[in-house]
Design a protein around this motif. Structure first.
Motif, PDB file in Angstrom:
ATOM      1  N   ARG A 250       0.832  -1.211   0.000  1.00  0.00           N
ATOM      2  CA  ARG A 250       0.000   0.000   0.000  1.00  0.00           C
ATOM      3  C   ARG A 250       0.864   1.257   0.000  1.00  0.00           C
ATOM      4  NH1 ARG A 250      -3.588   3.225  -1.954  1.00  0.00           N
ATOM      5  NH2 ARG A 250      -4.202   4.861  -0.491  1.00  0.00           N
TER       6      ARG A 250
ATOM      7  N   GLU B  82       2.147   1.726  -3.366  1.00  0.00           N
ATOM      8  CA  GLU B  82       1.092   2.182  -4.278  1.00  0.00           C
ATOM      9  C   GLU B  82       0.924   3.706  -4.164  1.00  0.00           C
ATOM     10  OE1 GLU B  82      -2.990   0.871  -3.431  1.00  0.00           O
ATOM     11  OE2 GLU B  82      -3.306   0.605  -5.581  1.00  0.00           O
TER      12      GLU B  82
ATOM     13  N   GLN C 264      -5.230  -4.250  -6.202  1.00  0.00           N
ATOM     14  CA  GLN C 264      -4.617  -2.914  -6.208  1.00  0.00           C
ATOM     15  C   GLN C 264      -3.617  -2.825  -7.370  1.00  0.00           C
ATOM     16  OE1 GLN C 264      -1.057  -2.537  -4.932  1.00  0.00           O
ATOM     17  NE2 GLN C 264      -1.222  -4.687  -5.573  1.00  0.00           N
ATOM     18  N   SER C 265      -2.953  -1.667  -7.498  1.00  0.00           N
ATOM     19  CA  SER C 265      -2.243  -1.373  -8.758  1.00  0.00           C
ATOM     20  C   SER C 265      -0.775  -1.799  -8.826  1.00  0.00           C
ATOM     21  CB  SER C 265      -2.340   0.128  -9.052  1.00  0.00           C
ATOM     22  OG  SER C 265      -1.641   0.858  -8.056  1.00  0.00           O
ATOM     23  N   VAL C 266      -0.125  -2.073  -7.683  1.00  0.00           N
ATOM     24  CA  VAL C 266       1.295  -2.449  -7.734  1.00  0.00           C
ATOM     25  C   VAL C 266       1.404  -3.946  -8.040  1.00  0.00           C
ATOM     26  CG1 VAL C 266       3.495  -2.483  -6.470  1.00  0.00           C
ATOM     27  CG2 VAL C 266       1.773  -0.740  -5.927  1.00  0.00           C
TER      28      VAL C 266
END
Ligand SMILES: [Zn+2]
Ligand SMILES: [Zn+2]
Length: 218
Positions: free
Chosen positions: A22, A25, A61-63
């Motif tokens: 997080r 991210e 999520q994006s990572v």
């Protein structure tokens, strides 16, 4: 940014994987590998768990999260079989804790990691030109370290890599949130290792190539 060498509290890091990811991210990272310290005592405990949380986080999520491991202070004669075991347990990326100038890592560790075909030889210290040439031949990335102490030999590593054609990668070896690198800090570490201005992009592209090779393309 990409960071292929980080720790969580599955070894001696401070964060649970979800918080590490997080935070990255929020910093705009594209990919991270979680590479906790392992030997045969904990390999089968941590690797499947890191693999599981990586898979879940990659859906949410994006990572891009790559399950990895850092084989650490494993006697050189055992490194080859442990690299194989780590991959069987689900480590997509295998880092070997190289012969850092600040720890009594057994002599022969760098050589064993190269022969075993680890993905990254972390902080390889005063690695020889012959070994750097072997890294080039085997496609093992040599690490420029963002970590205090381990970074003392960065200039040497950058020089022998440049002379032999070995590819470099920059990693934080983060153990806590304040070790995570901004892109501008990483650029300074790379330039501080004696590499030409702008080399960070080349090191990041080496990381990208590795991610593609191990099945985590960006
Ligand atoms: Zn550690
Ligand atoms: Zn490490």
């Amino acid at each position: 940014m990409i960071d292929l060498h980080t720790h969580t509290f599955f070894s001696d890091g401070e964060l649970i994987p979800s918080e590490l990811v997080r935070r990255l991210e929020v910093m705009g990272y594209r990919a991270v590998s979680i590479t906790d310290h392992a030997d045969s005592s904990n390999l089968d405990f941590i690797v499947p768990r890191i693999a599981q949380v990586s898979e879940e986080l990659n859906r949410a999520q994006s990572v891009k999260v790559v399950p990895g491991v850092e084989l650490t202070h494993v006697p050189p004669s055992l490194i080859g079989s442990m690299v194989t075991m780590a991959r069987e347990l689900g480590a997509a990326l295998v880092v070997v804790h190289g012969e850092s100038p600040v720890e009594p890592v057994a002599e022969g560790t760098n050589q064993a990691a190269l022969e075993a075909g680890a993905d990254i030889l972390a902080h390889p210290g005063l690695i020889s030109s012959e070994q750097a040439a072997l890294a080039a031949e085997k496609g093992v990335l040599l690490e420029v370290s963002g970590r205090s102490g381990h970074c003392f030999a960065n200039g040497h590593v950058a020089r022998v890599a440049t002379e032999t054609g070995a590819r470099l990668v920059i990693n934080s070896d983060a153990h806590g949130p304040y070790d995570l690198m901004t892109e501008s800090f990483a650029a300074r570490v790379v330039e501080g290792a004696g590499l030409p201005k702008g080399s960070l992009q080349e090191l990041l592209s080496n990381a990208l190539t590795l991610l593609g090779k191990i099945g985590y393309p960006l």
